[in-house]
Design a protein around this motif. Structure first.
Motif, PDB file in Angstrom:
ATOM      1  N   THR A   1       0.916  -1.299  -0.035  1.00 38.67           N
ATOM      2  CA  THR A   1       0.196  -0.070  -0.003  1.00 38.67           C
ATOM      3  C   THR A   1       1.027   1.441  -0.009  1.00 38.67           C
ATOM      4  N   ASP A   2       0.264   2.527   0.264  1.00 34.40           N
ATOM      5  CA  ASP A   2       0.835   3.538   0.191  1.00 34.40           C
ATOM      6  C   ASP A   2       1.336   4.298   1.542  1.00 34.40           C
ATOM      7  N   VAL A   3       1.997   5.388   1.425  1.00 30.66           N
ATOM      8  CA  VAL A   3       2.287   6.101   2.782  1.00 30.66           C
ATOM      9  C   VAL A   3       0.849   6.934   3.098  1.00 30.66           C
ATOM     10  N   PRO A   4       0.049   6.603   4.116  1.00 34.71           N
ATOM     11  CA  PRO A   4      -1.093   7.316   4.087  1.00 34.71           C
ATOM     12  C   PRO A   4      -1.340   8.827   4.021  1.00 34.71           C
TER      13      PRO A   4
ATOM     14  N   ILE B   1       0.387  13.597   4.585  1.00 31.55           N
ATOM     15  CA  ILE B   1       0.896  12.551   5.077  1.00 31.55           C
ATOM     16  C   ILE B   1       0.622  12.449   6.651  1.00 31.55           C
ATOM     17  N   PHE B   2      -0.133  11.205   7.044  1.00 32.64           N
ATOM     18  CA  PHE B   2      -0.351  11.390   8.375  1.00 32.64           C
ATOM     19  C   PHE B   2       0.912  11.387   9.349  1.00 32.64           C
ATOM     20  N   ASP B   3       0.278  11.813  10.647  1.00 35.32           N
ATOM     21  CA  ASP B   3       1.387  11.866  11.473  1.00 35.32           C
ATOM     22  C   ASP B   3       1.831  10.367  11.881  1.00 35.32           C
ATOM     23  N   GLY B   4       3.187  10.129  12.358  1.00 33.60           N
ATOM     24  CA  GLY B   4       3.572   9.049  12.456  1.00 33.60           C
ATOM     25  C   GLY B   4       4.258   8.169  11.252  1.00 33.60           C
TER      26      GLY B   4
END
Length: 402
Positions: free
Chosen positions: A35-38, A45-48
């Motif tokens: 999958t991707d980097v959310p 891009i989501f935190d973390g």
């Protein structure tokens, strides 16, 4: 079975493939996800997950690998950089995979290029490749403003044809998809099968909350295709109903435009709640007297049955829509609500007035009944596993890592 799943979106992005993969694990299968980097839907891009963090993790027994992805941000340029950064990096990763899987599943949303990695693995290892087709390409480009017949459309039509023809099986979420895939790409009818979506377990019917207001709720992505502006314009026609509220739960690229339109029209009866975690959504459903579904007007986009329809029904909620295509047929068959043509806000407002004169509890019961008879989760998982080649589901969960 050992199943390789390819999808550009996965938890913490709110997509149903997460629940599907976790159900596979519960049934004893080993599942790896590429999958991707959310960063969906807001393009940040989501935190973390920034700076290469959490590229490999195990989520509820599912082995997840995240390939390099340029965030969507805003604008056409970054959208296509997002699409191709994932397609390129995931295909490179799949080409290096030495692990043997029994089957490959593509949860095919937009863009269709997310299937490139799966095709690469299939060709190298000669494994069965199944698509679960939720968006039609290149037609989804039309909703974003690309004209049919343009050079861009023709290029993606050729790309789409190649990817669809590489599948061994294509499962579609709408019966109308089969006609399109046959006519547009010459896909053989025996490669196609109808498999409607289901709703996650958290969406259960509850008794209607008795309160002073009547709450109509839209839940999900707020993009161009969703035509949430139609809801706001309808709300402007219903200001005379003092206790009527429109709840918009979600975000997306069209959210700010919707807020501006609401201010312009003075729709104080419209409340924007923003994006909420999936685990909090059941409360919004519980408080809703009916759920709203809208789509932009387009003959081929209307073939889509939005996944929220099944979720609304699983929660035992009436449905009020401004949408063309197959969804109105489902709502009529179920006897669970009212639908008007896409983007017709006057007809939507009229249907809302009709809804307020109806037996709301009966509409909700009809919605739940239709869901259990047509969209139940266990039937879906059984069918999908059978399509992937499972002959006798295992009993013990698998917890191996990549």
């Amino acid at each position: 079975m050992k199943i390789l799943v390819v999808c550009q979106y996965y938890h913490p992005e709110q997509v149903r493939i997460t629940d599907i993969c976790e159900e596979f694990v519960k049934r004893g299968h080993e599942v790896d996800v590429i999958t991707d980097v959310p960063n969906y839907p807001m393009g940040v891009i989501f935190d973390g997950y920034k700076n290469g963090k959490k590229r490999d993790e195990v989520i509820n027994g599912v082995n997840v690998h995240r390939c390099f992805t340029i965030a969507r941000r805003s604008g056409v340029l970054f959208r296509f950089l997002n699409y191709y950064s994932y397609a390129f990096s995931s295909t490179r990763y799949a080409a290096k995979l030495k692990k043997e899987y029994d089957a490959v599943l593509v949860n095919q949303l937009s863009p269709v290029m997310m299937a490139c990695a799966a095709v690469k693995y299939k060709k190298k290892h000669n494994k069965k490749l199944v698509y679960y087709c939720l968006d039609l390409w290149p037609e989804s480009l039309v909703a974003g403003g690309v004209k049919r017949g343009s050079l861009v459309y023709k290029i993606f039509n050729r790309i789409s044809e190649g990817l669809y023809k590489n599948a061994d099986r294509i499962l579609v979420t709408s019966r109308d998809f089969t006609t399109y895939l046959e006519n547009q790409f010459g896909i053989e009818k025996d490669k196609l099968s109808y498999l409607p979506q289901y709703a996650e377990d958290m969406f259960k019917p509850t008794a209607r909350v008795v309160k002073d207001t009547v709450d109509l709720t839209f839940a999900g992505n707020i993009g161009v295709m969703q035509s949430v502006e139609t809801i706001i314009r309808a709300a402007a026609q219903l200001k005379d109903i003092e206790n009527l509220r429109f709840n918009i739960v979600g975000d997306g690229i069209s959210l700010e435009n919707c807020k501006k339109l609401s201010i312009e029209l003075g729709t104080e009866n419209v409340i924007f709640h923003g994006r909420k975690p999936l685990e909090e959504m059941s409360e919004y459903y519980k408080n809703a007297d009916a759920m709203l579904v809208t789509l932009a007007k387009d003959p081929l986009i209307s073939m889509t049955i939005p996944g929220k329809v099944q979720t609304y029904m699983a929660a035992g909620k009436p449905i009020i829509g401004a949408i063309d295509g197959e969804t109105p047929k489902v709502v009529e068959e179920a006897g669970c609500g009212f639908c008007s043509p896409s983007e017709d806000y006057m007809a939507l407002a009229s249907n809302i007035r009709e809804f307020l004169r109806s037996d709301i509890d009966e509409l909700g019961r009809n919605s739940e009944k239709y869901y259990l008879e047509n969209f139940e989760k266990e039937k879906f998982i059984d069918t999908l596993l059978k399509e992937l080649g499972d002959k006798e589901p295992a009993k013990e969960p698998a917890e191996k890592t990549l």
